[in-house]
Design a protein around this motif. Structure first.
Motif, PDB file in Angstrom:
ATOM      1  N   ASP A 152       0.839  -1.200   0.000  1.00  0.00           N
ATOM      2  CA  ASP A 152       0.000   0.000   0.000  1.00  0.00           C
ATOM      3  C   ASP A 152       0.875   1.252   0.000  1.00  0.00           C
ATOM      4  O   ASP A 152       1.866   1.333   0.731  1.00  0.00           O
ATOM      5  CB  ASP A 152      -0.908   0.007   1.229  1.00  0.00           C
ATOM      6  CG  ASP A 152      -1.869  -1.160   1.235  1.00  0.00           C
ATOM      7  OD1 ASP A 152      -3.070  -0.923   1.142  1.00  0.00           O
ATOM      8  OD2 ASP A 152      -1.391  -2.315   1.327  1.00  0.00           O
ATOM      9  N   THR A 153       0.478   2.245  -0.801  1.00  0.00           N
ATOM     10  CA  THR A 153       1.252   3.486  -0.897  1.00  0.00           C
ATOM     11  C   THR A 153       0.319   4.692  -0.896  1.00  0.00           C
ATOM     12  O   THR A 153      -0.876   4.593  -1.205  1.00  0.00           O
ATOM     13  CB  THR A 153       2.099   3.525  -2.185  1.00  0.00           C
ATOM     14  OG1 THR A 153       1.236   3.424  -3.324  1.00  0.00           O
ATOM     15  CG2 THR A 153       3.114   2.400  -2.210  1.00  0.00           C
ATOM     16  N   LEU A 154       0.884   5.816  -0.529  1.00  0.00           N
ATOM     17  CA  LEU A 154       0.205   7.109  -0.634  1.00  0.00           C
ATOM     18  C   LEU A 154       1.029   7.978  -1.582  1.00  0.00           C
ATOM     19  O   LEU A 154       2.206   8.250  -1.320  1.00  0.00           O
ATOM     20  CB  LEU A 154       0.099   7.778   0.741  1.00  0.00           C
ATOM     21  CG  LEU A 154      -0.235   9.275   0.748  1.00  0.00           C
ATOM     22  CD1 LEU A 154      -1.583   9.539   0.102  1.00  0.00           C
ATOM     23  CD2 LEU A 154      -0.209   9.824   2.180  1.00  0.00           C
ATOM     24  N   THR A 155       0.420   8.394  -2.695  1.00  0.00           N
ATOM     25  CA  THR A 155       1.093   9.242  -3.668  1.00  0.00           C
ATOM     26  C   THR A 155       0.783  10.701  -3.352  1.00  0.00           C
ATOM     27  O   THR A 155      -0.391  11.099  -3.306  1.00  0.00           O
ATOM     28  CB  THR A 155       0.653   8.915  -5.099  1.00  0.00           C
ATOM     29  OG1 THR A 155       0.942   7.533  -5.371  1.00  0.00           O
ATOM     30  CG2 THR A 155       1.382   9.774  -6.107  1.00  0.00           C
ATOM     31  N   VAL A 156       1.825  11.474  -3.122  1.00  0.00           N
ATOM     32  CA  VAL A 156       1.668  12.892  -2.783  1.00  0.00           C
ATOM     33  C   VAL A 156       2.103  13.716  -3.988  1.00  0.00           C
ATOM     34  O   VAL A 156       3.269  13.691  -4.385  1.00  0.00           O
ATOM     35  CB  VAL A 156       2.511  13.263  -1.552  1.00  0.00           C
ATOM     36  CG1 VAL A 156       2.323  14.735  -1.207  1.00  0.00           C
ATOM     37  CG2 VAL A 156       2.131  12.390  -0.362  1.00  0.00           C
ATOM     38  N   SER A 157       1.157  14.441  -4.576  1.00  0.00           N
ATOM     39  CA  SER A 157       1.465  15.378  -5.670  1.00  0.00           C
ATOM     40  C   SER A 157       1.733  16.746  -5.061  1.00  0.00           C
ATOM     41  O   SER A 157       0.979  17.215  -4.194  1.00  0.00           O
ATOM     42  CB  SER A 157       0.296  15.452  -6.657  1.00  0.00           C
ATOM     43  OG  SER A 157       0.022  14.179  -7.203  1.00  0.00           O
ATOM     44  N   LEU A 158       2.797  17.388  -5.519  1.00  0.00           N
ATOM     45  CA  LEU A 158       3.257  18.608  -4.858  1.00  0.00           C
ATOM     46  C   LEU A 158       3.516  19.714  -5.875  1.00  0.00           C
ATOM     47  O   LEU A 158       4.230  19.517  -6.863  1.00  0.00           O
ATOM     48  CB  LEU A 158       4.547  18.314  -4.069  1.00  0.00           C
ATOM     49  CG  LEU A 158       5.239  19.487  -3.385  1.00  0.00           C
ATOM     50  CD1 LEU A 158       4.317  20.123  -2.358  1.00  0.00           C
ATOM     51  CD2 LEU A 158       6.526  19.025  -2.724  1.00  0.00           C
ATOM     52  N   SER A 159       2.929  20.854  -5.625  1.00  0.00           N
ATOM     53  CA  SER A 159       3.225  22.081  -6.363  1.00  0.00           C
ATOM     54  C   SER A 159       3.306  23.209  -5.346  1.00  0.00           C
ATOM     55  O   SER A 159       2.833  23.083  -4.213  1.00  0.00           O
ATOM     56  CB  SER A 159       2.156  22.391  -7.410  1.00  0.00           C
ATOM     57  OG  SER A 159       2.144  21.399  -8.429  1.00  0.00           O
ATOM     58  N   THR A 160       3.908  24.318  -5.736  1.00  0.00           N
ATOM     59  CA  THR A 160       4.051  25.440  -4.811  1.00  0.00           C
ATOM     60  C   THR A 160       3.258  26.642  -5.297  1.00  0.00           C
ATOM     61  O   THR A 160       2.985  26.797  -6.487  1.00  0.00           O
ATOM     62  CB  THR A 160       5.527  25.836  -4.641  1.00  0.00           C
ATOM     63  OG1 THR A 160       6.119  26.017  -5.927  1.00  0.00           O
ATOM     64  CG2 THR A 160       6.279  24.761  -3.890  1.00  0.00           C
ATOM     65  N   ASN A 161       2.902  27.482  -4.359  1.00  0.00           N
ATOM     66  CA  ASN A 161       2.125  28.687  -4.629  1.00  0.00           C
ATOM     67  C   ASN A 161       3.059  29.879  -4.521  1.00  0.00           C
ATOM     68  O   ASN A 161       3.244  30.453  -3.455  1.00  0.00           O
ATOM     69  CB  ASN A 161       0.992  28.802  -3.602  1.00  0.00           C
ATOM     70  CG  ASN A 161      -0.146  29.645  -4.121  1.00  0.00           C
ATOM     71  OD1 ASN A 161      -0.025  30.333  -5.127  1.00  0.00           O
ATOM     72  ND2 ASN A 161      -1.271  29.598  -3.420  1.00  0.00           N
ATOM     73  N   CYS A 162       3.716  30.216  -5.627  1.00  0.00           N
ATOM     74  CA  CYS A 162       4.715  31.288  -5.625  1.00  0.00           C
ATOM     75  C   CYS A 162       4.242  32.527  -6.377  1.00  0.00           C
ATOM     76  O   CYS A 162       5.041  33.445  -6.593  1.00  0.00           O
ATOM     77  CB  CYS A 162       6.027  30.788  -6.251  1.00  0.00           C
ATOM     78  SG  CYS A 162       6.848  29.503  -5.299  1.00  0.00           S
ATOM     79  N   GLU A 163       3.004  32.557  -6.811  1.00  0.00           N
ATOM     80  CA  GLU A 163       2.494  33.687  -7.583  1.00  0.00           C
ATOM     81  C   GLU A 163       1.380  34.380  -6.810  1.00  0.00           C
ATOM     82  O   GLU A 163       0.568  33.741  -6.139  1.00  0.00           O
ATOM     83  CB  GLU A 163       1.962  33.203  -8.938  1.00  0.00           C
ATOM     84  CG  GLU A 163       2.971  32.424  -9.774  1.00  0.00           C
ATOM     85  CD  GLU A 163       4.112  33.293 -10.248  1.00  0.00           C
ATOM     86  OE1 GLU A 163       3.889  34.515 -10.428  1.00  0.00           O
ATOM     87  OE2 GLU A 163       5.222  32.767 -10.435  1.00  0.00           O
TER      88      GLU A 163
END
Length: 812
Positions: free
Chosen positions: A476-487
């Motif tokens: 079992d896995t948890l996939t973490v999608s990551l983006s940043t809020n730089c604008e």
């Protein structure tokens, strides 16, 4: 509160989910006054805890030109987009600060831009309690999307529950070197016990079997043809040929298959003590389809051996230089690259075991326990058990090791992007410490739900990154999608020619964005035929920054900002301020002057870099009533001497050239009218030396004795007067001049000396020749004496046949 009861207080305080526990106990039969003390102590702890756990928000601004720059400079930096928030000439950097500071400066809350973290759970299948044919869910959630602001941590929870009856795949990997012959006999009969033990755990158990010895090359195995066929002792009949690793039995739930295959195995042998166990383990891990590992199962490798292991680099002993490629090379159930590839490293093995969710159990003899415990520390989710001398306790060992492995839940991550930090905080009874690399809960029972608080912090801007969180040994896995809020997402007016920008530009996040041909804070400067670069160049000093970073370049001239104390920078390039001068006694310019452009302008009667001194020359006066002997200046009532001269009064110069030598030419021309300065003596020397010719010295200074241009010794003394290059000189009238040499005597003596030397050389040569001739003559005499010649007539000799007499010879 009743004094007859035991009382305990629990204090919980902090920011977020930080908890601090303080307990106090007041024993039975205590007095009312002591109870009041306990209550007071409780309140003090509460107040201190709240004070300690508060975290001050700070905005560390660097180079801020836009709202985006502000947001990226720190997690607590926010931007004010309110129009007219900054005054004319004030830097737009003032729009960037903490929320509290901006509100204090007059910015409205609704005008503050502050991006926040966004956590979205996109897949969250519920946890299951028991295993079903279609699978089980032991980790929740399964997918999360994070939109983070750089530097601002985001926290979410991950839940885990051990499923009842979860499948187990056990691969029994056995050392078949000759020293394990007794153990093999016991393993052939343990099939029933092993299956019974696994059925107590799950109804979905499978067992596979594999064997290993070592590489079939020297120096690991005897390569003699007969020995390769029968590597065991001669007295031992049941012996199979040497091999590296052989896969014997695919995963099966049939006990009879296991018993049949294992009974067909015989012992083998090799030369050295360490075995090729790492070769066998990595092949068993990467050849999943050939081994028969299931996707939804707890995967175990049980390694039984009584010796150590070879690892990466040992293959060089056999000339094997190609590193292990961590790929499956199994044909006809045999590892085909055993003699061509080096052993894997421990790191390679650990990575492949973790990647394929395999948990190893090392069943080793007592003498190898320490070695394999050290190996286990480098391989996550592994256990070590001690075999008895004949391996009859292997079932109990596997059962206890499995319980330890399955009850310890370790959550970690894979493929973490750069500049991202993940911290795991376990929430369970037997929780390990919070850590960056993993979170651990121990003694977790079947069906017990536990959770981990996961805190993710991105320290830089990034887009479309991802990483995986998973329990070690579980699929079992948890996939973490990551983006940043730089604008910044500002609510800008739609008017492209806004009145705030003199109708020459639009507003973006509160700042004017000017049309072409216009510049300035409010776009009120028309650059005409000039370009903006040439205008800005006139605002830079020595190719530096615009207005030294203290003002705005408006139409080619600097418009200086105000300082933090309300004053303004000044100067053509805003290079000056009247706040940063030297302090004395914590007062600017000592309180005795004004700061002007970084330098103190002292009041009358004061001097010094910080106006710290009263004007006075008392400490600089010498015995002859001069100031520093004319070789320095008096500042702050102390002599500031010229280079080389020493305090306190600059009287002596330890590093200066010797005056006896530097003044020699002047002494010679003044005293004896000779030397290099003879023609212009008065011009070159009269201003620096006051001299007198004496029969005897009256000056007590250092005596000088130097040789002049005529070779005479001059004796004189120098006394340095007031000033840097002014001396009083006393010169002895009489010079010591040596008599000139007798040229005739020198020439005559030279001729006689040459003649004598020539005669001596000739006599020496004559003597050498005589000695050589004498030596040769004596040698000839000795040889002649040694010879023995017989006296006889020469048979070839004939007497004269004619005799002639002289008629005139009378015989007289």
């Amino acid at each position: 509160m009743n004094s007859n009861n035991r009382n305990a207080g629990v204090l919980l305080f902090g920011k977020g989910k930080q908890k601090v526990l303080q307990s106090f106990v007041c024993e039975k039969n205590i007095k009312t006054q002591e109870m009041d003390h306990c209550l007071l102590f409780f309140l003090l702890l509460l107040m201190a805890g709240r004070g300690l756990c508060q975290q001050e928000e700070v905005c560390s601004k660097s180079v801020i030109n836009t709202c985006n720059d502000c947001i990226r400079s720190g997690p607590y930096c926010v931007w004010c987009e309110q129009l007219n928030f900054t005054k004319a000439g004030e830097r737009e950097t003032a729009r960037c600060d903490t929320k509290a500071q901006l509100i204090a400066k007059g910015c409205k809350k609704e005008q503050i831009i502050s991006p926040q973290n966004n956590v979205v759970t996109s897949k969250n299948d519920p946890l299951t309690s028991s295993f079903k044919e279609q699978g089980a869910v032991q980790l929740s959630p399964q997918k999360i999307s994070l939109k983070l602001r750089p530097g601002l941590p985001a926290t979410f929870n991950v839940s885990f529950k051990r499923v009842q009856g979860y499948p187990v795949d056990l691969y029994y990997l056995m050392d078949l070197s000759f020293s394990m012959k007794d153990d093999l006999e016991n393993v052939k009969g343990l099939g029933e016990k092993l299956f019974a033990a696994l059925k107590n755990i799950t109804a979905h158990a499978q067992i596979g079997f594999g064997a290993f010895v070592d590489k079939t090359v020297l120096p690991y195995t005897n390569t003699n043809k007969d020995k390769l066929e029968r590597p065991c002792d001669e007295n031992y009949q049941q012996c199979q040929a040497a091999f590296g690793y052989r896969h014997v039995l695919n995963m099966t739930s049939q006990e009879d298959d296991f018993r049949t295959k294992v009974k067909q195995q015989f012992i083998s042998g090799n030369l050295d003590s360490p075995e090729g166990s790492l070769d066998a383990m990595i092949q068993a891990a990467v050849c999943g389809e050939k081994i028969g590992w299931r996707n939804s199962s707890t995967r175990l490798i049980v390694l039984t051996t009584d010796d150590g292991f070879h690892m990466a680099g040992d293959g060089k002993l056999a000339g094997i230089l190609e590193p292990n490629d961590e790929k499956c090379h199994m044909e006809n159930s045999l590892y085909t690259k055993s003699s061509e590839m080096d052993y894997p490293s421990v790191g390679q093995l650990a990575m492949q075991l973790e990647k394929n969710n395999i948990q190893p159990i090392f069943a080793v003899t007592k003498n190898m326990e320490v070695v394999y415990k050290q190996l286990s520390q480098m391989i996550p989710k592994s256990e070590v058990g001690v075999l008895s001398s004949d391996s009859n306790n292997v079932v109990q060992l596997i059962e206890s090791a499995y319980n330890r492995l399955s009850s310890k839940v370790t959550v970690t991550h894979d493929n973490l992007p750069d500049n991202v930090r993940v911290v795991y905080t376990p929430i369970c009874k037997n929780a390990g410490p919070a850590g960056d690399s993993k979170g651990v809960c121990d003694n977790v029972r079947v069906g017990q739900e536990i959770s981990f608080e996961v805190t993710v912090t991105a320290h830089s801007c990034m887009e479309n990154k991802s990483f995986t969180i998973r329990p070690l040994g579980i699929k079992d896995t948890l996939t973490v999608s990551l983006s940043t809020n730089c604008e910044c997402k500002c609510e800008d007016p739609s008017d492209k020619s806004h009145t705030h920008c003199s109708e020459k530009g639009g507003v973006h996040c509160g700042i004017c964005s000017c049309h072409d041909g216009f510049v300035g804070q409010f776009c009120n400067c028309s650059i005409g035929n000039k370009d903006e670069l040439s205008l800005r160049a006139s605002c830079k000093r020595q190719n530096g920054t615009d207005c030294e970073g203290r003002g705005d370049c408006v139409c080619g001239r600097c418009q200086c900002h105000t300082t933090e104390n309300g004053l303004r920078y000044h100067g053509d390039f805003c290079e000056c301020d009247d706040e940063h001068c030297e302090k004395y006694q914590n007062k600017l310019c000592g309180g005795n002057g004004r700061c002007k452009c970084g330098r103190c302008d002292c009041n009358t009667g004061y001097e010094g870099s910080a106006c710290q001194c009263m004007v006075s020359e008392e400490g600089c006066r010498t015995l002859n009533n001069t100031v520093c002997f004319g070789r320095g200046s008096c500042k702050c009532n102390r002599c500031q001497c010229k280079e080389g001269y020493q305090r306190p009064h600059c009287q002596h110069c330890l590093g200066c050239p010797d005056a006896c030598q530097t003044k020699l030419n002047c002494i010679e021309c003044l005293g004896f009218d000779s030397g290099p300065f003879k023609k212009n003596c008065s011009v070159a020397c009269s201003k620096s030396i006051f001299h007198g010719m004496v029969e005897q010295f009256t000056i007590t200074s250092k005596p000088c004795q130097q040789k002049d241009s005529e070779g005479c010794w001059i004796k004189y003394r120098l006394d340095q007067l007031v000033g840097e290059d002014y001396y009083r000189a006393e010169i002895l009238k009489q010079r010591d001049c040596p008599e000139p040499p007798n040229v005739i005597a020198i020439i005559g003596g030279s001729i006689v000396s040459v003649a004598l030397i020539g005669i001596l050389v000739l006599m020496l040569i004559k003597l050498l020749f005589y000695m050589r001739d004498l030596k040769e003559f004596r040698k000839f005499e000795n040889e002649r004496k040694k010879s023995q010649w017989a006296k006889a007539d020469n048979p070839l000799f004939q007497n004269a046949t004619t005799t002639v007499a002289n008629p005139t010879f009378t015989g007289e």
